[in-house]
Design an enzyme around this catalytic site. Structure first.
Site, PDB file in Angstrom:
ATOM      1  N   GLU A  16      58.649 -58.884  21.636  1.00 30.93           N
ATOM      2  CA  GLU A  16      59.213 -58.920  20.285  1.00 30.93           C
ATOM      3  C   GLU A  16      59.080 -60.272  19.586  1.00 30.93           C
ATOM      4  O   GLU A  16      59.109 -60.328  18.347  1.00 30.93           O
ATOM      5  CB  GLU A  16      60.695 -58.532  20.331  1.00 30.93           C
ATOM      6  CG  GLU A  16      60.975 -57.162  20.916  1.00 30.93           C
ATOM      7  CD  GLU A  16      60.428 -56.032  20.055  1.00 30.93           C
ATOM      8  OE1 GLU A  16      60.229 -56.242  18.840  1.00 30.93           O
ATOM      9  OE2 GLU A  16      60.176 -54.939  20.600  1.00 30.93           O
ATOM     10  N   ILE A  42      70.438 -52.908  24.666  1.00 33.37           N
ATOM     11  CA  ILE A  42      69.482 -53.188  23.599  1.00 33.37           C
ATOM     12  C   ILE A  42      69.509 -52.031  22.618  1.00 33.37           C
ATOM     13  O   ILE A  42      69.515 -50.860  23.031  1.00 33.37           O
ATOM     14  CB  ILE A  42      68.047 -53.337  24.164  1.00 33.37           C
ATOM     15  CG1 ILE A  42      68.003 -54.410  25.260  1.00 33.37           C
ATOM     16  CG2 ILE A  42      67.063 -53.662  23.041  1.00 33.37           C
ATOM     17  CD1 ILE A  42      68.366 -55.800  24.809  1.00 33.37           C
ATOM     18  N   PHE A  43      69.523 -52.327  21.325  1.00 35.03           N
ATOM     19  CA  PHE A  43      69.477 -51.256  20.341  1.00 35.03           C
ATOM     20  C   PHE A  43      68.028 -50.983  19.950  1.00 35.03           C
ATOM     21  O   PHE A  43      67.322 -51.861  19.450  1.00 35.03           O
ATOM     22  CB  PHE A  43      70.292 -51.596  19.100  1.00 35.03           C
ATOM     23  CG  PHE A  43      70.333 -50.466  18.102  1.00 35.03           C
ATOM     24  CD1 PHE A  43      71.111 -49.347  18.351  1.00 35.03           C
ATOM     25  CD2 PHE A  43      69.581 -50.511  16.943  1.00 35.03           C
ATOM     26  CE1 PHE A  43      71.137 -48.282  17.457  1.00 35.03           C
ATOM     27  CE2 PHE A  43      69.596 -49.458  16.037  1.00 35.03           C
ATOM     28  CZ  PHE A  43      70.373 -48.334  16.294  1.00 35.03           C
ATOM     29  N   TYR A  66      65.379 -49.066  17.626  1.00 35.41           N
ATOM     30  CA  TYR A  66      65.330 -48.419  16.315  1.00 35.41           C
ATOM     31  C   TYR A  66      63.905 -48.164  15.831  1.00 35.41           C
ATOM     32  O   TYR A  66      63.700 -47.479  14.834  1.00 35.41           O
ATOM     33  CB  TYR A  66      66.074 -49.258  15.274  1.00 35.41           C
ATOM     34  CG  TYR A  66      65.476 -50.636  15.045  1.00 35.41           C
ATOM     35  CD1 TYR A  66      64.511 -50.850  14.067  1.00 35.41           C
ATOM     36  CD2 TYR A  66      65.879 -51.730  15.814  1.00 35.41           C
ATOM     37  CE1 TYR A  66      63.963 -52.107  13.855  1.00 35.41           C
ATOM     38  CE2 TYR A  66      65.347 -52.984  15.612  1.00 35.41           C
ATOM     39  CZ  TYR A  66      64.388 -53.173  14.633  1.00 35.41           C
ATOM     40  OH  TYR A  66      63.836 -54.420  14.437  1.00 35.41           O
ATOM     41  N   GLY A  67      62.905 -48.731  16.530  1.00 41.22           N
ATOM     42  CA  GLY A  67      61.508 -48.561  16.158  1.00 41.22           C
ATOM     43  C   GLY A  67      60.704 -48.093  17.349  1.00 41.22           C
ATOM     44  O   GLY A  67      61.021 -47.074  17.965  1.00 41.22           O
ATOM     45  N   SER A  68      59.669 -48.860  17.717  1.00 41.28           N
ATOM     46  CA  SER A  68      58.794 -48.436  18.813  1.00 41.28           C
ATOM     47  C   SER A  68      59.505 -48.416  20.166  1.00 41.28           C
ATOM     48  O   SER A  68      59.039 -47.741  21.094  1.00 41.28           O
ATOM     49  CB  SER A  68      57.557 -49.343  18.888  1.00 41.28           C
ATOM     50  OG  SER A  68      57.933 -50.688  19.123  1.00 41.28           O
TER      51      SER A  68
END
Length: 223
Positions: A129, A51-52, A54-56
Site C-alpha cells: 500500500e 484491517i478495513f 474497501y478496495g482490492s
C-alpha cells in the site's frame, strides 16, 4: 495478479522502478511508517489488529487473516482521488486510484490479521500500500455486522501527496479510468471488480454504482 511472492521477492517494488525516484518510498521509509502507525494505536486498544478492506483488499487481500467480517467504517467514504501512474495507469495516460476521504461512512470487510505472524503480514501489507506514500494509514472506528465496535487500520488519502486530486466525481474521472491501463490490467477492470466484490458481500456503494454507469456511458464498457 499481485501475490505474496511478488512482494516477498521484491518484484512488486521493482515494477515501480520507472517512476521518478523522488516519488518512490524506500523500504526503510515504508518500515518507519508501519512502526509509527503501530505506535499511534489508540490508548487501551490492545490485542488483535484489524484491517478495513474497501478496495482490492476485498478480492485479493494477500495478507493472511483468521477472521473476515462485514463491517462499516465511520467517518470516511470511497473516493478515486489519487492520480494513478503505475499498476493500472501510466504517466502518459494516468488513471485514478481508490482511497478514502473524510465524511460519511463506508461498507466493506474487516480482516483480523493472524497473531502468530502479525509482523510479517503487516509488512507485506505496508509494502503493497505504501509504495509512494499516497495513503495515510489511520486508526478508525469500525462496527462489525454483529454490532461489535473496534478500531481498524484504514488506508485513507494523503491530501498533501503530489498525486492527490480534488475532483473525484464519477463524471470527471470516468473518461480517465476508461482510458488507463498498466502492468496490472485496466483501470476500468478495477472498478468492475470492486462492484462485483461488494455485490458478493451483499453490499453496495452509490458512488461505485454511479461510476460504473459513467464508464458504460463514456466507453461502452460492459456493465
Amino acid at each position: 495478479m499481485l501475490n505474496r511472492n511478488a512482494i516477498r521477492s521484491g518484484a512488486y517494488l521493482d515494477s515501480f522502478e520507472s517512476l521518478p525516484k523522488e516519488l518512490l518510498w524506500t523500504q526503510a521509509r515504508i518500515d518507519a511508517s508501519l512502526a509509527q502507525t503501530l505506535a499511534a494505536r489508540p490508548a487501551g486498544d490492545a490485542g488483535d489488529v484489524w484491517i478495513f478492506a474497501y478496495g482490492s483488499l476485498l478480492w485479493n487481500p494477500i495478507s493472511d487473516f483468521d477472521c473476515r467480517r462485514i463491517a462499516t467504517l465511520h467517518g470516511w467514504h470511497r473516493s478515486f482521488c489519487i492520480r494513478l501512474i503505475a499498476g493500472r495507469g501510466t504517466p502518459e495516460q494516468p488513471g485514478r486510484m481508490l482511497a478514502l476521504e473524510r465524511g460519511g461512512s463506508t461498507q466493506g470487510v474487516a480482516l483480523r490479521l493472524c497473531g502468530a505472524a502479525l509482523g510479517e503480514e503487516l509488512r507485506i501489507l505496508w509494502i503493497r500500500e505504501m509504495v509512494t506514500g499516497a495513503y495515510r494509514p489511520t486508526w478508525a472506528p469500525v462496527t462489525l455486522d454483529d454490532g461489535t465496535q473496534l478500531n481498524a487500520i484504514a488506508f485513507v488519502a494523503e491530501p498533501d501527496h503530489m498525486h492527490y486530486e480534488n475532483d473525484s466525481s464519477a463524471r470527471a474521472i470516468a473518461p480517465l479510468i476508461a482510458a488507463a491501463s498498466g502492468l496490472f490490467g485496466s483501470n476500468a477492470e478495477y472498478v468492475f471488480k470492486l462492484r462485483d466484490a461488494l455485490a458478493n458481500c451483499q453490499l453496495g456503494d452509490p458512488y461505485i454504482d454511479e461510476l460504473v454507469s459513467e464508464l458504460t456511458r463514456v466507453a461502452g464498457q460492459p456493465a
